[in-house]
Design a protein around this motif. Structure first.
Motif, PDB file in Angstrom:
ATOM      1  N   GLY A  75      70.883  32.044 173.006  1.00  0.00           N
ATOM      2  CA  GLY A  75      72.110  33.459 171.388  1.00  0.00           C
ATOM      3  C   GLY A  75      72.184  34.440 173.250  1.00  0.00           C
ATOM      4  N   ASN A  76      72.752  35.784 172.362  1.00  0.00           N
ATOM      5  CA  ASN A  76      73.451  36.298 172.725  1.00  0.00           C
ATOM      6  C   ASN A  76      72.095  37.497 173.753  1.00  0.00           C
ATOM      7  OD1 ASN A  76      72.107  37.983 170.797  1.00  0.00           O
ATOM      8  ND2 ASN A  76      74.181  38.856 169.645  1.00  0.00           N
ATOM      9  N   GLN A 105      69.170  47.470 166.623  1.00  0.00           N
ATOM     10  CA  GLN A 105      69.774  46.612 166.636  1.00  0.00           C
ATOM     11  C   GLN A 105      68.901  45.497 167.462  1.00  0.00           C
ATOM     12  OE1 GLN A 105      73.480  46.513 166.748  1.00  0.00           O
ATOM     13  NE2 GLN A 105      73.152  45.244 167.790  1.00  0.00           N
ATOM     14  N   VAL A 106      67.822  45.575 167.312  1.00  0.00           N
ATOM     15  CA  VAL A 106      67.616  44.217 167.545  1.00  0.00           C
ATOM     16  C   VAL A 106      66.694  44.037 166.471  1.00  0.00           C
ATOM     17  CG1 VAL A 106      65.341  43.654 169.081  1.00  0.00           C
ATOM     18  CG2 VAL A 106      66.368  45.520 169.758  1.00  0.00           C
ATOM     19  N   MET A 107      66.618  44.246 165.595  1.00  0.00           N
ATOM     20  CA  MET A 107      65.879  43.439 164.129  1.00  0.00           C
ATOM     21  C   MET A 107      66.997  43.377 163.678  1.00  0.00           C
ATOM     22  SD  MET A 107      63.440  47.035 162.917  1.00  0.00           S
ATOM     23  CE  MET A 107      61.304  47.167 163.823  1.00  0.00           C
ATOM     24  N   GLN A 108      68.278  43.365 164.115  1.00  0.00           N
ATOM     25  CA  GLN A 108      69.465  42.383 163.333  1.00  0.00           C
ATOM     26  C   GLN A 108      69.664  41.278 163.347  1.00  0.00           C
ATOM     27  OE1 GLN A 108      73.178  44.708 163.519  1.00  0.00           O
ATOM     28  NE2 GLN A 108      72.173  46.790 163.076  1.00  0.00           N
ATOM     29  N   VAL A 122      66.559  39.900 174.215  1.00  0.00           N
ATOM     30  CA  VAL A 122      65.412  41.692 174.496  1.00  0.00           C
ATOM     31  C   VAL A 122      64.118  41.395 173.283  1.00  0.00           C
ATOM     32  CG1 VAL A 122      65.334  44.142 173.627  1.00  0.00           C
ATOM     33  CG2 VAL A 122      67.355  42.956 175.636  1.00  0.00           C
ATOM     34  N   LEU A 123      64.955  40.850 171.705  1.00  0.00           N
ATOM     35  CA  LEU A 123      63.796  40.124 171.259  1.00  0.00           C
ATOM     36  C   LEU A 123      63.164  39.373 171.730  1.00  0.00           C
ATOM     37  CD1 LEU A 123      62.650  40.805 167.806  1.00  0.00           C
ATOM     38  CD2 LEU A 123      64.594  39.151 167.502  1.00  0.00           C
ATOM     39  N   ASP A 124      63.246  38.126 172.037  1.00  0.00           N
ATOM     40  CA  ASP A 124      62.285  37.417 172.820  1.00  0.00           C
ATOM     41  C   ASP A 124      61.213  37.902 173.083  1.00  0.00           C
ATOM     42  OD1 ASP A 124      60.638  34.431 173.222  1.00  0.00           O
ATOM     43  OD2 ASP A 124      62.479  34.724 175.391  1.00  0.00           O
ATOM     44  N   SER A 125      61.796  38.711 174.550  1.00  0.00           N
ATOM     45  CA  SER A 125      61.102  38.984 175.723  1.00  0.00           C
ATOM     46  C   SER A 125      59.591  40.407 174.591  1.00  0.00           C
ATOM     47  CB  SER A 125      61.881  39.527 176.257  1.00  0.00           C
ATOM     48  OG  SER A 125      61.425  40.775 177.322  1.00  0.00           O
ATOM     49  N   TYR A 126      60.694  41.489 173.904  1.00  0.00           N
ATOM     50  CA  TYR A 126      59.764  41.257 172.720  1.00  0.00           C
ATOM     51  C   TYR A 126      58.658  41.220 171.951  1.00  0.00           C
ATOM     52  CZ  TYR A 126      62.360  45.964 174.069  1.00  0.00           C
ATOM     53  OH  TYR A 126      63.461  46.654 175.040  1.00  0.00           O
ATOM     54  N   THR A 127      58.731  39.995 172.297  1.00  0.00           N
ATOM     55  CA  THR A 127      57.790  39.661 170.642  1.00  0.00           C
ATOM     56  C   THR A 127      56.346  38.942 172.025  1.00  0.00           C
ATOM     57  OG1 THR A 127      58.856  37.714 171.036  1.00  0.00           O
ATOM     58  CG2 THR A 127      58.709  38.726 169.029  1.00  0.00           C
ATOM     59  N   HIS A 128      57.036  38.417 172.859  1.00  0.00           N
ATOM     60  CA  HIS A 128      55.976  38.045 174.718  1.00  0.00           C
ATOM     61  C   HIS A 128      55.420  39.224 175.048  1.00  0.00           C
ATOM     62  CE1 HIS A 128      58.526  33.870 174.201  1.00  0.00           C
ATOM     63  NE2 HIS A 128      57.354  33.452 175.027  1.00  0.00           N
ATOM     64  N   LEU A 129      56.053  40.411 175.120  1.00  0.00           N
ATOM     65  CA  LEU A 129      54.675  41.194 174.675  1.00  0.00           C
ATOM     66  C   LEU A 129      53.661  42.031 173.977  1.00  0.00           C
ATOM     67  CD1 LEU A 129      57.758  43.616 176.745  1.00  0.00           C
ATOM     68  CD2 LEU A 129      55.680  43.178 177.850  1.00  0.00           C
ATOM     69  N   ILE A 133      55.698  34.775 166.794  1.00  0.00           N
ATOM     70  CA  ILE A 133      54.847  36.011 167.572  1.00  0.00           C
ATOM     71  C   ILE A 133      54.599  34.682 168.971  1.00  0.00           C
ATOM     72  CG2 ILE A 133      53.369  37.111 167.960  1.00  0.00           C
ATOM     73  CD1 ILE A 133      55.268  38.674 167.144  1.00  0.00           C
ATOM     74  N   PRO A 134      54.962  34.660 169.940  1.00  0.00           N
ATOM     75  CA  PRO A 134      53.787  33.641 170.580  1.00  0.00           C
ATOM     76  C   PRO A 134      53.248  33.966 171.297  1.00  0.00           C
ATOM     77  CG  PRO A 134      56.172  35.334 172.337  1.00  0.00           C
ATOM     78  CD  PRO A 134      55.801  35.489 170.330  1.00  0.00           C
ATOM     79  N   THR A 135      52.363  33.405 171.975  1.00  0.00           N
ATOM     80  CA  THR A 135      50.690  33.681 172.116  1.00  0.00           C
ATOM     81  C   THR A 135      50.849  33.264 174.426  1.00  0.00           C
ATOM     82  OG1 THR A 135      50.264  30.511 171.948  1.00  0.00           O
ATOM     83  CG2 THR A 135      49.654  32.822 170.229  1.00  0.00           C
ATOM     84  N   PHE A 136      51.856  32.953 174.812  1.00  0.00           N
ATOM     85  CA  PHE A 136      52.001  32.260 175.666  1.00  0.00           C
ATOM     86  C   PHE A 136      52.914  32.562 176.908  1.00  0.00           C
ATOM     87  CE2 PHE A 136      52.692  28.346 174.299  1.00  0.00           C
ATOM     88  CZ  PHE A 136      53.353  27.847 174.749  1.00  0.00           C
ATOM     89  N   GLY A 137      52.877  33.000 178.504  1.00  0.00           N
ATOM     90  CA  GLY A 137      54.227  32.838 178.464  1.00  0.00           C
ATOM     91  C   GLY A 137      55.502  34.135 177.878  1.00  0.00           C
ATOM     92  N   ASP A 138      56.385  34.566 179.283  1.00  0.00           N
ATOM     93  CA  ASP A 138      57.114  35.577 179.431  1.00  0.00           C
ATOM     94  C   ASP A 138      58.731  35.901 178.314  1.00  0.00           C
ATOM     95  OD1 ASP A 138      58.372  34.484 181.577  1.00  0.00           O
ATOM     96  OD2 ASP A 138      58.697  36.411 182.538  1.00  0.00           O
ATOM     97  N   ARG A 139      58.958  34.140 178.418  1.00  0.00           N
ATOM     98  CA  ARG A 139      60.191  33.646 177.692  1.00  0.00           C
ATOM     99  C   ARG A 139      59.888  32.487 176.699  1.00  0.00           C
ATOM    100  NH1 ARG A 139      60.775  37.952 179.753  1.00  0.00           N
ATOM    101  NH2 ARG A 139      62.731  38.969 180.655  1.00  0.00           N
ATOM    102  N   THR A 140      61.426  32.202 175.977  1.00  0.00           N
ATOM    103  CA  THR A 140      60.576  30.835 175.539  1.00  0.00           C
ATOM    104  C   THR A 140      61.829  30.349 176.291  1.00  0.00           C
ATOM    105  OG1 THR A 140      60.552  32.066 173.150  1.00  0.00           O
ATOM    106  CG2 THR A 140      61.544  30.195 173.222  1.00  0.00           C
ATOM    107  N   PRO A 141      61.749  29.758 176.056  1.00  0.00           N
ATOM    108  CA  PRO A 141      62.517  28.120 177.290  1.00  0.00           C
ATOM    109  C   PRO A 141      63.593  27.891 176.240  1.00  0.00           C
ATOM    110  CG  PRO A 141      59.946  27.594 177.752  1.00  0.00           C
ATOM    111  CD  PRO A 141      60.124  28.237 176.664  1.00  0.00           C
TER     112      PRO A 141
END
Length: 506
Positions: free
Chosen positions: A359-360, A330-333, A365-372, A347-355
């Protein structure tokens, strides 16, 4: 148990009070809130120094200030960061949330991979696989975390983002990787030469098939699991879990796992509707996860039999994997819109969220995971080395015990000897190490958080110390000290649960 908890909690409260008192005095001696004013050339410097001294009560004895502070803490007031004017409770909540995300992912992955590889390495002692794992463990353990983090930034983020512009892997590379994977699997499984060749061929062919599926379906542009891949991965999980913990001869456990897989595939489609209706509710996801495990356990219970608990545990484990795969799908969708929003560099290199991402719920959730991805990989690589060494040495010690020789002499299958008699006892040393490691990480992976600019506990502590803000530093120390005390209590309880010879109320 109750008497043990009361004694340990009482001792913990006293320990916490003494530790905080000592740390308050040390922090007060280490920082100087007046340093910037002392070096100032302002004409009203003396007035500014007097004003800040009165504001922070610096003219009051440090012991009296400690009791004022501890009194406020008891009432729930952690104070204020005097430079920024921000409430310490808000700063702490934000930092704990970011660190918990990182710690949860890193701990679970490093434990699963490290313990599994360590035990397999012990079972293949002095084999080529064992030597390879020993070499990798010492190599990773000796690497500084900041260096690993910088390499991951270069190759795991910048390199991978560049690769996504034209995501094509040459077939020569695919074949080479498949041969390496096949070789590792053959070394790990061991056995006769014929068996090694069979495992090598199956693993290499499966790896080639996986890459062919990814290449030919354009998976990099539209990553998903889907019902077909879900069924295949679920069936493999069912056979693996049943084979390790029950044995494939236990048909009830195997059929339980396969039944759970069928239920997961059937429920895949209606769950898409349920997921679409979810709007920022982590609690609902957690509730669904518990329900999923419960259903798997119930399926095993319904199959019955004299050893129904084994079937129930198998069903619960397979259900958890199936639920996780459906969640990941579901996250991949939402990968497509997320990929576009980040201009093709997801794939970001800093932070834990994209300012200002928007989005929904699933995009967030996907943004949080890519930062992890990168900081988690850094911690997993370092922790993997230590957990592999701990589990290997512990398993080797257990395998040399008299009760293991007795179990083998009685004719028990090797799988049963390893899983039921060896594995549980090999976990005893880890029961002491893991809770302490988790608390250490909760205190903030200072170097990793600094390299990736994650606003976690480590960053809060370092920044507050540099800014001479005593209230946030002490709030950090309260959390770390409290969790350290709790971790020791939990370690004792887990130790007693694993080893029946230990009595907490003795």
């Amino acid at each position: 148990m109750l008497n043990f908890l009361l004694r340990r909690l009482a001792a913990g409260v006293v320990t916490l009070f003494v530790a905080l008192f000592i740390m308050y005095i040390l922090v007060d001696a280490a920082i100087d809130p007046l340093a910037d004013l002392v070096e100032s050339t302002a004409p009203n410097k003396e007035q500014l120094i007097a004003q800040r001294t009165a504001e922070l009560n610096l003219d009051t004895n440090v012991v009296i200030r400690f009791f004022w502070w501890i009194g406020d803490v008891v009432t729930g007031d952690l104070g204020e960061a005097w430079r920024s004017g921000q409430d310490v409770s808000g700063l702490l909540t934000r930092a704990i949330g970011s660190t918990l995300e990182l710690v949860a992912a890193a701990t679970v992955l490093s434990l699963l991979v490290g313990v599994t590889v360590g035990i397999v390495s012990a079972l293949r002692q002095y084999s080529a696989f064992d030597y390879v794992i020993i070499f990798l463990s010492f190599l990773l353990y000796s690497l500084p975390s900041f260096w690993v983090a910088v390499l991951l930034k270069q190759w795991g983020a910048i390199g991978f983002n560049d690769f996504l512009r034209d995501p094509v892997i040459g077939w020569g590379v695919v074949v080479a990787l498949s041969l390496v994977v096949g070789l590792l699997w053959s070394l790990a499984v061991g056995g006769s030469a014929r068996r090694r060749v069979q495992v090598f061929a199956i693993a290499a062919a499966a790896n080639v098939a996986l890459f062919a599926y990814i290449q030919l379906t354009g998976w990099w542009d539209r990553p998903q699991i889907g019902p077909v891949l879900l069924a295949l991965l679920g069936a493999g999980t069912a056979f693996a879990v049943a084979g390790v913990f029950a044995g494939l001869h236990n048909r009830r456990a195997l059929y339980t796992g396969l039944t759970v897989v069928v239920l997961g595939v059937v429920l895949y489609f209606p769950m898409q509707v349920v997921f679409d209706s979810i709007d920022e509710s982590h609690l609902l996801i957690a509730g669904l996860a518990l329900l999923t495990v419960g259903v798997g356990y119930l399926v095993g219970r319904l199959f019955g039999g004299p050893d129904w608990r084994t079937s129930a545990r198998t069903g619960a484990a397979v259900a958890l994997v199936m639920g996780t795969l459906i969640f990941i799908d579901q996250v991949m969708q939402v990968w497509g819109p997320y990929f576009q929003a980040l201009s093709g560099r997801p794939i970001p290199t800093f932070g834990d969220r994209t300012p200002n991402l928007g989005g929904n719920y699933w995009v967030q959730v996907l943004d949080s995971y890519t930062h992890l991805v990168l900081p988690t990989a850094t911690l997993v690589l370092i922790a993997f080395a230590s957990y592999t060494r701990y589990s290997r040495s512990s398993m080797l010690e257990v395998l040399n015990q008299d009760y293991i020789r007795t179990a083998r002499a009685k004719g028990l299958p090797e799988r049963l000897v390893v899983v039921r008699h060896g594995f549980r006892n090999a976990l005893i040393p880890l029961a002491t190490i893991v809770p302490i490691d988790v608390i250490t990480l909760l205190g903030g992976a200072v170097i990793t958080e600094n390299v990736f600019a994650r606003p976690g506990m480590g960053q809060l502590f370092v920044r507050s110390l540099m800014d001479a803000e005593q209230a946030p530093v002490m709030a950090y120390l309260i959390v770390v000290a409290t969790l350290a005390i709790i971790a020791n209590i939990v370690a004792d309880i887990v130790y007693a649960a694993i080893d029946p010879r230990i009595r907490l109320d003795a």
